[in-house]
Design an enzyme around this catalytic site. Structure first.
Site, PDB file in Angstrom:
ATOM      1  N   CYS A 118      37.388  -1.835  47.235  1.00  0.00           N
ATOM      2  CA  CYS A 118      37.246  -3.139  47.880  1.00  0.00           C
ATOM      3  C   CYS A 118      38.143  -3.307  49.109  1.00  0.00           C
ATOM      4  O   CYS A 118      37.838  -2.797  50.175  1.00  0.00           O
ATOM      5  CB  CYS A 118      37.473  -4.254  46.862  1.00  0.00           C
TER       6      CYS A 118
ATOM      7  N   LYS B 195      43.745   1.065  43.252  1.00  0.00           N
ATOM      8  CA  LYS B 195      43.629   0.286  44.486  1.00  0.00           C
ATOM      9  C   LYS B 195      44.969   0.231  45.213  1.00  0.00           C
ATOM     10  O   LYS B 195      45.982  -0.201  44.654  1.00  0.00           O
ATOM     11  CB  LYS B 195      43.146  -1.124  44.153  1.00  0.00           C
TER      12      LYS B 195
ATOM     13  N   GLU C  88      33.482  -3.452  41.281  1.00  0.00           N
ATOM     14  CA  GLU C  88      34.914  -3.634  41.041  1.00  0.00           C
ATOM     15  C   GLU C  88      35.145  -4.519  39.821  1.00  0.00           C
ATOM     16  O   GLU C  88      34.513  -5.560  39.660  1.00  0.00           O
ATOM     17  CB  GLU C  88      35.566  -4.269  42.270  1.00  0.00           C
TER      18      GLU C  88
END
Length: 277
Positions: free
Chosen positions: A151, A110, A40
């Site tokens: 994540c 994300k 990430e």
């Protein structure tokens, strides 16, 4: 399908990080991976207030170099995530996926931003500079369909379930759990999502740098559809390579029919006035 997970040390300069990606791809090239992954925000420090300064548009310099690397090595390149700026000036935590010819075939922003406040004083607020994505992402390869999360997305069971429902047999997760959440929940999260959805979970982290503003746990991991850890790194820079067969997801789903046995007719709240989804 042969997967190379690159756990890279993150430097201050974007070009140095891209150079590091290129060097490690060259190191792994002799093992002929089909898919290469990174962590990430691997092109910049994982510091919220710095993201706008590093953000580039889709098709920008970083995007072009990633595309060229995928084509040069004839691999699928899911190059972790990078800060993206759209035409309206919004900043996203974005994972691009390129095919063997360097064409972009997927893009995941994300969805769940990492805003946390822990009792030990640790805190982090991505929403201070980032905008959340508003869709989930899958892409097709000759091996089968693969999903992408980033994540914190892994902590939301619905996210991985949606991608499994869309046909994903493996889910890529570039991540950067920290020194509090990593020891507690990194391996557990990947094993849970693998068991819940009977998929391979492929988590690629940045390497640990204790001197950075944000210290990543490292420990890039691969879990199979039975929830077993196939491989896991330590915290240092390096890479690991594994061969997986996505048909294992189908085999596990036949033996233990979790997905097909769901009671969708009951997964709602029923009240006297009707059904609330």
């Amino acid at each position: 399908m042969r997967i190379a997970q690159l756990q890279l040390s993150v430097q201050e300069e974007t070009e140095k990080n891209l150079d590091g990606l290129e060097r490690m791809m060259e190191q792994a090239a002799s093992e002929k991976p089909d898919l290469v992954t990174a962590g990430e925000m691997f092109t910049c420090p994982y510091v919220t207030e710095k993201f706008p300064a590093y953000a580039e548009p889709e098709g920008g310099r970083t995007w072009q170099r990633l595309s060229a690397l995928a084509a040069a090595h004839h691999v699928y390149l899911a190059a972790g995530s990078v800060p993206e700026r759209d035409e309206a000036g919004r900043i996203y935590n974005t994972a691009y996926v390129f095919d063997r010819e360097g064409r972009q075939i997927a893009k995941h922003r994300k969805v769940h931003l990492f805003d946390i406040y822990l009792e030990n004083g640790d805190g982090y607020r991505e929403s201070a500079t980032l905008t959340p994505g508003d869709y989930f992402t899958v892409f097709d390869t000759e091996f089968g369909r693969i999903g992408v999360l980033i994540c914190f997305d892994i902590r939301f069971a619905e996210a991985a379930r949606i991608e499994a429902d869309c046909g994903a047999k493996a889910i890529l997760v570039p991540g950067a759990f920290n020194m509090t959440t990593g020891p507690a929940h990194w391996e557990l999260s990947f094993r849970m999502r693998a068991v819940d959805n009977q998929v391979f979970m492929i988590g690629t982290s940045d390497a640990r740098n204790p001197d950075s503003g944000y210290t990543s746990w490292g420990h890039s991991i691969l879990t199979d559809p039975w929830g077993r850890v196939v491989g896991q790194m330590e915290e240092q820079e390096g890479y690991m390579i594994h061969d997986i067969d996505l048909s294992m997801a189908d085999q596990i789903r036949r033996q233990l029919p979790i997905l097909s046995a769901r009671r969708r007719d009951l997964y709602c709240i029923k009240t006297g006035e009707g059904v609330v989804e």
